[in-house]
Design a protein around this motif. Structure first.
Motif, PDB file in Angstrom:
ATOM      1  N   GLY A  82      17.877 -36.435   4.532  1.00 46.77           N
ATOM      2  CA  GLY A  82      17.141 -35.945   5.919  1.00 46.77           C
ATOM      3  C   GLY A  82      16.003 -35.584   6.077  1.00 46.77           C
ATOM      4  N   THR A 131      12.545 -38.022   5.780  1.00 48.25           N
ATOM      5  CA  THR A 131      12.383 -38.766   6.771  1.00 48.25           C
ATOM      6  C   THR A 131      12.777 -38.477   8.288  1.00 48.25           C
ATOM      7  N   ARG A 149      19.917 -50.018   8.322  1.00 47.29           N
ATOM      8  CA  ARG A 149      19.195 -49.791   9.597  1.00 47.29           C
ATOM      9  C   ARG A 149      17.427 -49.984   9.693  1.00 47.29           C
TER      10      ARG A 149
END
Ligand code: ATP
Length: 327
Positions: free
Chosen positions: A41, A43, A326
């Motif tokens: 978590g 970034t 993503r």
């Protein structure tokens, strides 16, 4: 006023909680490290602080500006160097800098002067007219850092600044980062999963694991908090060693593959007794080493896993899958 102040910051993606209610503050002039395995978590956290992503809930300020309601002010006061390279390979270093300076509307003479100063600071002044495609990985990273500083931000975000660089280049880059912090007083928040990098560079660190902060403090205090020395014993029968009764001076014992890691006070004095106890039970020892705890041991202490194990786990593979989707 802290340079960065974070309260209960949370980010979810379709039910996956990537960042889960984290809080921390960074003082002006600090180098602060967010540490943790891939997918922890880190970034996502700095993407929210740099206004690239909106938090699902919670609040944060950067240089006193709210990251949601004062996005523009936050952006003007920060520099960002993300993992993905964003230089134009077909331009020279100077041209890359110049283009960026124009985007930020930095006027002619000031722009030229700052570019010269920053390229000198990162040791690229003599190569400024060479095309970026001729640059090594370390030179590119230095150029990206220089470019991120062109509009004179007081806070610089570095996402895994030495990822993929060889140890010597990494060392060089650390020196440049320290120089930036010393000479210009810039507050630096960096993410890394290299523990020795955090230990060398950071005034304070926060360990982030599966979206939450599990420990934070100075590297020295964190290492001291887990107590004394670390003995690693490799054995053909590590289970048998772990099963031995614990002496009162043992503050922790973990098993990893064929090794047993024992945390204790005064290792030098206790080793003969430990070796005797193991031999008396007829258990073999392949090797034995003693060292001071590292930040890796701190992660192990709080999570029961090594950072490498975490990265290799199936859960992590799932997270990487999400991540690839993503992009
Ligand atoms: N846009 C997104 N959509 C879906 N999932 C995401 C998105 N961004 C991040 N995640 C997921 O959130 C989790 C945290 O990712 P993040 O990139 O913040 O981790 P990290 O600690 O920075 O790791 P790395 O060092 O690999 O960048 C991961 O499980 C990731 O797959």
């Amino acid at each position: 006023m802290p340079a960065i102040d974070v309260h209960n910051l949370t980010k979810s993606f379709d039910g996956l909680v990537a960042v889960d209610g984290i809080s921390f503050a960074i003082e002006s002039g600090e180098i602060f490290g967010l540490l943790g395995p891939n997918g922890a978590g880190k970034t996502t956290t700095i993407s929210m602080l740099s206004t690239m992503q909106r938090p699902t809930s919670g609040t944060a300020t950067v240089n006193g500006h709210d990251i949601v309601t004062e996005e523009d002010s936050v952006r003007k006061s920060i520099g960002i160097v993300f993992q993905d390279q964003s230089l134009d390979e077909e331009l020279t270093a100077y041209e890359n800098m110049d283009f960026h300076g124009r985007l930020y509307r930095i006027g002619g003479e000031t722009r030229r002067q700052r570019i010269g100063e920053l390229l000198t600071l990162v040791g690229l002044d003599d190569r400024k007219d060479d095309l970026v495609k001729t640059y090594s990985g370390g030179m590119r990273r230095r150029l990206e850092i220089a470019r991120g500083l062109l509009h004179e931000p007081t806070v610089l975000f570095l996402d895994e600044p030495t990822l993929g660089l060889d140890p010597q280049t990494r060392n060089h880059l650390w020196e440049y980062i320290e120089r930036l912090n010393n000479d210009k007083g810039i507050t630096i928040i960096l993410t890394t999963h290299y523990m020795e990098e955090a230990d060398r560079l950071c005034d304070r660190v926060a360990f982030i694991d599966r979206g939450t902060i599990i420990a934070q403090g100075t590297p020295a205090n964190l290492k001291a908090s887990i107590g004394g020395d670390v003995i690693t014993i490799a054995s053909p029968d590590p289970d048998a060693i772990t099963g031995l009764p614990n002496a009162p001076w043992v503050s922790g014992i973990e098993q990893h593959d064929d090794s047993v890691i024992i945390r204790l006070q005064d290792a030098d004095r206790q080793i003969p007794g430990i070796v005797t106890a193991i031999h008396q039970k007829g258990i073999g020892i392949t090797s034995l080493s003693v060292r001071k705890p590292t930040l890796e041991d701190v992660f192990l202490h709080y999570t029961g896993r090594t950072i490498r194990e975490e990265e290799a786990s199936g859960k992590e593979a799932m997270r990487m899958f999400h991540r690839a989707g993503r992009r």
